[in-house]
Design an enzyme around this catalytic site. Structure first.
Site, mmCIF file in Angstrom:
data_model
loop_
_atom_site.group_PDB
_atom_site.id
_atom_site.type_symbol
_atom_site.label_atom_id
_atom_site.label_comp_id
_atom_site.label_asym_id
_atom_site.label_seq_id
_atom_site.Cartn_x
_atom_site.Cartn_y
_atom_site.Cartn_z
ATOM 1 N N PHE A 1 -6.250 32.392 -17.321
ATOM 2 C CA PHE A 1 -6.633 33.507 -18.198
ATOM 3 C C PHE A 1 -6.309 33.311 -19.674
ATOM 4 O O PHE A 1 -6.620 34.171 -20.488
ATOM 5 C CB PHE A 1 -6.093 34.842 -17.681
ATOM 6 C CG PHE A 1 -4.602 34.890 -17.475
ATOM 7 C CD1 PHE A 1 -3.733 34.963 -18.545
ATOM 8 C CD2 PHE A 1 -4.078 34.889 -16.184
ATOM 9 C CE1 PHE A 1 -2.366 35.033 -18.350
ATOM 10 C CE2 PHE A 1 -2.711 34.951 -15.972
ATOM 11 C CZ PHE A 1 -1.847 35.020 -17.064
ATOM 12 N N GLU B 1 -9.434 42.399 -16.926
ATOM 13 C CA GLU B 1 -9.360 41.299 -15.959
ATOM 14 C C GLU B 1 -8.709 41.791 -14.669
ATOM 15 O O GLU B 1 -7.889 42.707 -14.708
ATOM 16 C CB GLU B 1 -8.500 40.155 -16.521
ATOM 17 C CG GLU B 1 -9.122 39.460 -17.699
ATOM 18 C CD GLU B 1 -8.208 38.384 -18.294
ATOM 19 O OE1 GLU B 1 -7.140 38.103 -17.723
ATOM 20 O OE2 GLU B 1 -8.581 37.854 -19.351
ATOM 21 N N ARG C 1 6.755 41.779 -24.810
ATOM 22 C CA ARG C 1 5.990 42.760 -24.032
ATOM 23 C C ARG C 1 5.276 43.643 -25.045
ATOM 24 O O ARG C 1 5.598 44.808 -25.219
ATOM 25 C CB ARG C 1 6.945 43.579 -23.154
ATOM 26 C CG ARG C 1 6.260 44.301 -22.004
ATOM 27 C CD ARG C 1 7.274 45.061 -21.173
ATOM 28 N NE ARG C 1 7.977 44.235 -20.207
ATOM 29 C CZ ARG C 1 7.474 43.817 -19.048
ATOM 30 N NH1 ARG C 1 6.256 44.149 -18.696
ATOM 31 N NH2 ARG C 1 8.180 43.074 -18.240
ATOM 32 N N ARG D 1 7.192 31.393 -14.628
ATOM 33 C CA ARG D 1 7.581 32.319 -15.680
ATOM 34 C C ARG D 1 9.080 32.190 -16.007
ATOM 35 O O ARG D 1 9.518 32.490 -17.102
ATOM 36 C CB ARG D 1 7.232 33.711 -15.155
ATOM 37 C CG ARG D 1 7.737 34.832 -15.935
ATOM 38 C CD ARG D 1 7.275 36.090 -15.258
ATOM 39 N NE ARG D 1 8.243 37.115 -15.565
ATOM 40 C CZ ARG D 1 7.949 38.389 -15.667
ATOM 41 N NH1 ARG D 1 6.726 38.801 -15.455
ATOM 42 N NH2 ARG D 1 8.873 39.252 -15.951
ATOM 43 N N GLU E 1 -2.480 32.612 -13.278
ATOM 44 C CA GLU E 1 -1.804 33.211 -12.125
ATOM 45 C C GLU E 1 -2.269 32.446 -10.879
ATOM 46 O O GLU E 1 -3.475 32.299 -10.652
ATOM 47 C CB GLU E 1 -2.193 34.701 -12.028
ATOM 48 C CG GLU E 1 -1.505 35.464 -10.924
ATOM 49 C CD GLU E 1 -0.167 36.093 -11.353
ATOM 50 O OE1 GLU E 1 0.358 35.782 -12.446
ATOM 51 O OE2 GLU E 1 0.351 36.896 -10.551
ATOM 52 N N LYS F 1 -5.950 42.015 -12.056
ATOM 53 C CA LYS F 1 -4.527 41.676 -12.083
ATOM 54 C C LYS F 1 -4.169 41.150 -10.699
ATOM 55 O O LYS F 1 -4.067 41.907 -9.741
ATOM 56 C CB LYS F 1 -3.668 42.890 -12.434
ATOM 57 C CG LYS F 1 -2.193 42.534 -12.508
ATOM 58 C CD LYS F 1 -1.338 43.724 -12.865
ATOM 59 C CE LYS F 1 0.101 43.342 -13.159
ATOM 60 N NZ LYS F 1 0.727 42.476 -12.177
ATOM 61 N N LYS G 1 -1.102 46.674 -18.566
ATOM 62 C CA LYS G 1 -1.484 46.641 -17.154
ATOM 63 C C LYS G 1 -1.707 48.044 -16.616
ATOM 64 O O LYS G 1 -1.054 49.000 -17.041
ATOM 65 C CB LYS G 1 -0.430 45.892 -16.347
ATOM 66 C CG LYS G 1 0.956 46.429 -16.496
ATOM 67 C CD LYS G 1 1.972 45.479 -15.898
ATOM 68 C CE LYS G 1 3.355 46.092 -16.009
ATOM 69 N NZ LYS G 1 4.434 45.155 -15.930
ATOM 70 N N ARG H 1 3.009 33.635 -11.989
ATOM 71 C CA ARG H 1 2.560 33.064 -13.254
ATOM 72 C C ARG H 1 2.782 31.567 -13.253
ATOM 73 O O ARG H 1 3.852 31.094 -12.858
ATOM 74 C CB ARG H 1 3.395 33.715 -14.368
ATOM 75 C CG ARG H 1 2.895 33.500 -15.761
ATOM 76 C CD ARG H 1 1.990 34.633 -16.138
ATOM 77 N NE ARG H 1 1.603 34.578 -17.530
ATOM 78 C CZ ARG H 1 1.804 35.576 -18.380
ATOM 79 N NH1 ARG H 1 2.431 36.669 -18.010
ATOM 80 N NH2 ARG H 1 1.374 35.480 -19.630
HETATM 81 P P1 AMP Z 1 4.152 42.672 -14.066
HETATM 82 O O1 AMP Z 1 4.693 41.555 -13.234
HETATM 83 O O2 AMP Z 1 3.867 43.927 -13.301
HETATM 84 O O3 AMP Z 1 4.923 42.905 -15.338
HETATM 85 O O4 AMP Z 1 2.675 42.197 -14.558
HETATM 86 C C1 AMP Z 1 2.482 41.103 -15.386
HETATM 87 C C2 AMP Z 1 2.140 39.877 -14.564
HETATM 88 O O5 AMP Z 1 0.860 39.997 -13.961
HETATM 89 C C3 AMP Z 1 1.995 38.631 -15.411
HETATM 90 O O6 AMP Z 1 3.233 38.060 -15.717
HETATM 91 C C4 AMP Z 1 1.147 37.723 -14.523
HETATM 92 O O7 AMP Z 1 1.998 36.966 -13.674
HETATM 93 C C5 AMP Z 1 0.375 38.698 -13.643
HETATM 94 N N1 AMP Z 1 -1.091 38.654 -13.847
HETATM 95 C C6 AMP Z 1 -1.999 38.722 -12.844
HETATM 96 N N2 AMP Z 1 -3.249 38.680 -13.304
HETATM 97 C C7 AMP Z 1 -3.177 38.554 -14.654
HETATM 98 C C8 AMP Z 1 -4.148 38.466 -15.691
HETATM 99 N N3 AMP Z 1 -5.454 38.493 -15.444
HETATM 100 N N4 AMP Z 1 -3.683 38.352 -16.971
HETATM 101 C C9 AMP Z 1 -2.351 38.350 -17.237
HETATM 102 N N5 AMP Z 1 -1.399 38.432 -16.295
HETATM 103 C C10 AMP Z 1 -1.794 38.546 -15.005
#
Ligand code: AMP
Length: 582
Positions: free
Chosen positions: A361, A268, A437, A290, A320, A270, A443, A275
């Site tokens: 999502f 998907e 996590r 979040r 998101e 990102k 990611k 969130r």
């Molecule tokens: P990070 O903030 O780098 O830990 O990345 C995780 C965050 O990416 C999640 O908490 C979401 O807020 C965001 N996110 C963006 N697109 C997506 C997606 N398609 N699926 C899940 N999380 C996503």
């Protein structure tokens, strides 16, 4: 229960940094706590009077505390300020000044936990004219009848600055030790002996998942005490109360990512937004960040999209929200819309100037059914069925089924080109794991991983920057909820507001959080989170974490993250070792 009993426990917790010792202290205390006091005790131990998702906030600034101390101890504000500058912690100041006063007068009756709790809760309910004075009176009333050490913890609780180190993990384990002797944890010689690890972990998991569903340790402790294991298992997701969202670890390339999630998987976009958890029960829609904050009022247009475009009597969706330019339609980085999250006025205008697109999502609850144990593929099928997509209002996260590295790399490039951070890869046959996590989604987002650091100190600038704080000490969080320094940053912050995070904006945010000042250096409450990029993580004897960021640069404010969400020391160490491998 008398408040002093709780204060003695807080004081004991503060005097040790050892997690097991803290767990033991809390568990022994819980064993002695009667059911009727348990709710309050659990919240107060966490330095709170409301669960995190409650809309009520204590909302008292340091200045009001000065006035309350003034009223309770009869000491003038200037002298209190002098003490504050000398000692640093307002709780310690209150303790000292109340002590001075109490040598002359005798305190009246002893404070109960309920009295303290109720007065603090009342602070949040006040509105309208005369609010400030009523707040001062409520705090002063407590301080007048408190023992000096009680004053210290009352002040810290009001300021939401408990700092006794009751991290979620510690509280969870204390609940296991207190209410499940059959888990077999014996605390001996400052260590624990566990006869059967598997059995012990089984109880820890049960308490943890009850917490992940409810975000409410008071409920978890009460249920454990009165209904045991079976009761805990019955704690379910409740529409209207946010659950902890599932997170994903980072992978360095498509190959290692696919190893984790298997093939085929779902890839998907990102998105670079924030969130948003969407709850609906009949006609009531609630939105949570979040951080579990209720932001329904801040995003009226999102409420409308959900009402209009999503079918179902009740549901909880994970999504998101991404900002885009109302002129060009292009996605904008999170920083551009972050101001909407805390906004209390001009909401409609903000919605017009800084629109967001909702990218759905996941679905964790649907029409009365808890979906977290269902496989991701099935959950995705539900959102495909119930969401009527309307570009720029509400859509599904753009996705493909990826079979190999080539698919992932191609999709990654496409996502980057569209202005996103990277891609998320999701295991099709995995449940939803709140709060974890785990590798059910991972990611992929480019070379270096930015970290979320908390500002714990700062320095006033010089010359044309003299009115601003211009250098900021950053910290990560460890398992005791302590903030450990990882370096100082002044780069990446702008002179002007419209260009992203500015010195002025940071100064305004940090000024009310100042705890103490020495020369040009100030210590601040650990509240503000910034996303920071760097060239390298190095070992360093200078900083309390043992690590330092080389050439750090602030990317943006993360006002959708609480200090507890900051990058953990564990994670920073992982990043350090990962970079060494390269
Ligand atoms: P990070 O903030 O780098 O830990 O990345 C995780 C965050 O990416 C999640 O908490 C979401 O807020 C965001 N996110 C963006 N697109 C997506 C997606 N398609 N699926 C899940 N999380 C996503």
């Amino acid at each position: 229960m008398e408040y002093i009993k709780l204060v003695e426990v807080c004081s004991a917790l503060e005097s040790t940094s050892k997690r097991l010792e803290k767990t033991y202290i809390i568990s022994e205390f819980l064993k002695k706590t009667k059911t009727e006091d348990l709710n309050e005790i659990i919240l107060l131990l966490q330095g709170k009077v409301f669960p995190p998702w409650d809309e009520h906030k204590i909302g008292v600034a340091s200045r009001l505390i000065l006035k309350a101390i003034n009223k309770a101890a009869g000491i003038n504000i200037t002298n209190i300020e002098k003490e504050w500058a000398k000692i640093g912690d307002l709780g310690d100041v209150a303790e000292k000044l109340i002590k001075t006063k109490k040598q002359v007068t005798l305190f009246s009756s002893s404070l109960t936990v309920k009295k303290v709790f109720n007065n603090l809760r009342k602070l949040a309910g006040l509105e309208g004219a005369g609010t400030v004075n009523r707040k001062i009176s409520l705090i002063a009333e407590l301080l007048t009848s408190s023992k000096p050490i009680e004053a210290k913890y009352i002040v810290r609780t009001v300021l939401e600055e408990m700092r006794v180190g009751t991290a979620a993990g510690t509280l969870r384990d204390s609940i296991v030790w207190a209410y499940f002797p059959e888990a077999g944890a014996v605390y001996k010689d400052k260590n624990i002996e566990v006869k059967d690890r598997e059995k012990y972990n089984h109880y820890v998991d049960i308490v943890q998942s009850a917490y992940d569903m409810s975000n409410d340790f008071s409920l978890v402790a009460n249920t454990a005490k009165s209904k045991g294991k079976k009761g805990l298992k019955e704690i379910a997701i409740k529409v209207g109360i946010p659950i902890k969202v599932m997170l994903g670890p980072k992978e360095k390339d498509a190959g290692s990512a696919l190893k984790r999630v298997g093939t085929p998987c779902q890839a998907e976009y990102k998105y670079d937004g924030f969130r948003l958890q969407i709850h609906k029960q009949d006609s009531k829609i609630t939105l949570f960040t979040r951080r579990l904050e209720n932001v329904t009022k801040q995003f009226p247009e999102v409420v409308n999209y959900v009402k209009k475009n999503v079918k179902g009597k009740s549901f909880i969706l994970d999504s998101e929200a991404v900002g885009f330019s109302p002129k060009t339609g292009e996605y904008l980085p999170f920083q551009n819309i972050s101001q909407r999250i805390k906004r209390k006025y001009d909401i409609e205008r903000m919605a017009k100037d800084f629109p967001v697109e909702l990218n759905i999502f996941d679905c964790v609850y649907y029409n009365g059914k808890n979906m977290i144990k269902e496989m991701f593929g099935k959950r995705r099928a539900i959102i495909e069925k119930i969401v009527k997509q309307e570009p720029k209002n509400i859509v599904l996260a753009k996705a493909i089924i990826a079979k190999n590295e080539k698919d992932v790399d191609k999709f990654y490039k496409e996502s980057k080109k569209a202005g996103n951070e990277g891609v998320m890869l999701k295991k099709l046959d995995a449940p939803y794991k709140p709060g974890a996590r785990v590798g059910y989604m991972v990611k992929l987002k480019g070379e270096l991983e930015a970290i979320d650091a908390v500002i714990i100190a700062a320095e006033w600038g010089e010359g044309k920057r003299a009115k601003w704080l211009s250098s900021f000490t950053l910290a990560c969080i460890d398992e005791n909820n302590s903030f450990l320094e990882i370096g100082k940053v002044g780069t990446g912050i702008k002179e002007k507001l419209e260009q992203g995070v500015s010195f002025e904006e940071l100064t305004n945010l940090l000024k009310p959080l100042i705890i103490s000042q020495k020369g040009k250096n100030v210590k601040v409450k650990p509240k503000i989170v910034v996303e920071v990029i760097y060239e390298e993580i190095q070992k360093s004897p200078t900083y309390s974490s043992g690590y330092a960021l080389r050439f750090p640069r602030v990317l943006r404010l993360r006002d959708d993250r609480s200090p507890e969400d900051a990058t953990t020391m564990d994670y920073l160490e992982d990043l350090y070792f990962e970079q060494k491998k390269k």
